[in-house]
Design an enzyme around this catalytic site. Structure first.
Site, PDB file in Angstrom:
ATOM      1  N   LYS A 115       0.749  -1.312  -0.026  1.00 52.72           N
ATOM      2  CA  LYS A 115       0.063   0.076  -0.067  1.00 52.72           C
ATOM      3  C   LYS A 115       0.873   1.453   0.015  1.00 52.72           C
ATOM      4  CE  LYS A 115      -2.160   1.611   3.821  1.00 52.72           C
ATOM      5  NZ  LYS A 115      -1.579   3.152   4.018  1.00 52.72           N
ATOM      6  N   GLU A 117       0.498   5.956  -0.149  1.00 55.26           N
ATOM      7  CA  GLU A 117      -0.173   7.083   0.219  1.00 55.26           C
ATOM      8  C   GLU A 117      -0.046   8.112  -0.962  1.00 55.26           C
ATOM      9  OE1 GLU A 117       0.327   8.880   3.936  1.00 55.26           O
ATOM     10  OE2 GLU A 117       0.322   6.953   5.228  1.00 55.26           O
ATOM     11  N   GLU A 184      -9.147   6.960   4.225  1.00 51.55           N
ATOM     12  CA  GLU A 184      -9.203   7.410   5.621  1.00 51.55           C
ATOM     13  C   GLU A 184      -9.686   8.869   6.071  1.00 51.55           C
ATOM     14  OE1 GLU A 184      -5.226   6.980   7.313  1.00 51.55           O
ATOM     15  OE2 GLU A 184      -5.547   7.725   9.105  1.00 51.55           O
TER      16      GLU A 184
HETATM   17  O1  KIV Z   1      -0.479   2.561   8.696  1.00 53.00           O
HETATM   18  C1  KIV Z   1      -1.407   1.981   8.917  1.00 53.00           C
HETATM   19  O2  KIV Z   1      -2.105   1.380   9.593  1.00 53.00           O
HETATM   20  C2  KIV Z   1      -2.599   2.733   7.948  1.00 53.00           C
HETATM   21  C3  KIV Z   1      -3.851   3.083   8.442  1.00 53.00           C
HETATM   22  C4  KIV Z   1      -3.989   4.045   9.459  1.00 53.00           C
HETATM   23  C5  KIV Z   1      -4.730   3.405   7.212  1.00 53.00           C
HETATM   24  O3  KIV Z   1      -2.087   3.232   6.901  1.00 53.00           O
END
Ligand code: KIV
Length: 289
Positions: A115, A117, A184
């Site tokens: 993942k 951002e 989020e």
């Molecule tokens: O690092 C994490 O746990 C996240 C969540 C807050 C979405 O990216």
């Protein structure tokens, strides 16, 4: 709930059937094992580990070496859940090649996906990773790695114009090959509006119920977060932190009172050894009473 390993195709099929997916963060082997046995669909090895596991004030201080330790532990425990490694700050922003190498390191650590951002501005990186055969989840709305730029940890998408900016970013990620989007801290109605405009699953943390699934931070729901951050979207399902503290207080009291260890925690001697040792004992210092 399917018993085979969850893949990105499983998640797409859940969306197609209108079934919600369950996502939770995990950073260590036992929590990941318990969550996997509980039947969650995906485990996020989040860079929130900076705060939950390392006691740092934000996610900016964690890097790939620490993330990979957490990722290996979680991947080892996950028999069924999809494991997503969270690319930490500066592991993908500088260059496509860096993004591919770091995402690849998560896969080598046992993760199934990564993942990152950001929206349109990271779409090139997402394309580079997906072209390398790596499954990527996008993360929009409140993106903690750019909290300073957002003016703090603030709810995002509070007007139609702001929701449309999230849609544009989400479409850029979808076109770059992202298999899902995480929103989020977006008001429920705005999040639902974004979801309606996408084909890939859209998950939420603090983004209301009208989505393809929910993510929570394990420390928040289990009551093990040490600190003063208390977002509105947290629901506590257990008080494990208080239980840990209580158990350790009992242990300390038992030690101080001489009640631990008891006979059942001690190894017995065979009778001949016991007699011999008893005779030979000459304590140098008085035993605590
Ligand atoms: O690092 C994490 O746990 C996240 C969540 C807050 C979405 O990216």
């Amino acid at each position: 709930m399917p018993s085979q390993k969850v893949t990105v195709a499983t998640l797409a099929a859940l969306r197609a059937r209108g079934e919600r997916a369950v996502l939770i963060t995990a950073y260590d082997y036992p929590t990941a094992a318990f969550a996997d046995r509980a039947g969650v669909d995906a485990l996020l090895v989040g860079d929130s580990a900076a705060m939950t596991m390392l006691g740092l004030p934000s996610t900016l201080g964690i890097g790939m070496p620490e993330m990979l330790v957490f990722a290996r532990a979680v991947a080892r425990a996950a028999a069924r859940a999809l494991v997503i490694g969270d690319l930490p700050f500066l592991s993908y922003q500088p260059a496509d090649e860096e993004a591919v190498r770091n995402a690849g390191a998560f896969l080598q650590a046992g993760c199934d996906a990564v993942k990152c951002e950001g929206g349109a501005r990271v779409a090139r990186r997402v394309r580079a990773m997906t072209d390398a055969g790596i499954a990527v989840m996008g993360h929009l709305g409140l993106t903690p790695q750019s909290a300073a730029q957002l003016g703090g940890y603030r709810v995002q998408g509070k007007s139609l114009a702001a929701a449309n900016r999230i849609v544009e970013d989400a479409l850029a990620l979808e076109q770059a090959g992202a298999f899902a989007i995480l929103l989020e801290a977006v008001p429920a109605e705005a999040a639902a509006y974004v979801r309606e405009r996408l084909r890939v699953p859209v998950y939420g943390i603090g983004a209301g119920p009208e989505l393809d699934g929910q993510l929570v931070i394990s420390h928040d729901v289990l009551g093990t977060f040490v600190g003063n951050i208390n977002p509105r979207f947290v629901r506590r399902y257990a008080e494990i932190g208080a239980a840990i503290e209580g158990a350790i207080r009992c242990y300390a009291a038992d030690v101080r009172a001489g009640g631990f260890p008891g006979p059942e925690q001690c190894y017995p001697l065979p009778p001949e050894g016991e007699a011999e040792i008893r005779r030979a004992r000459r304590p140098a210092a008085p035993a605590p009473s």
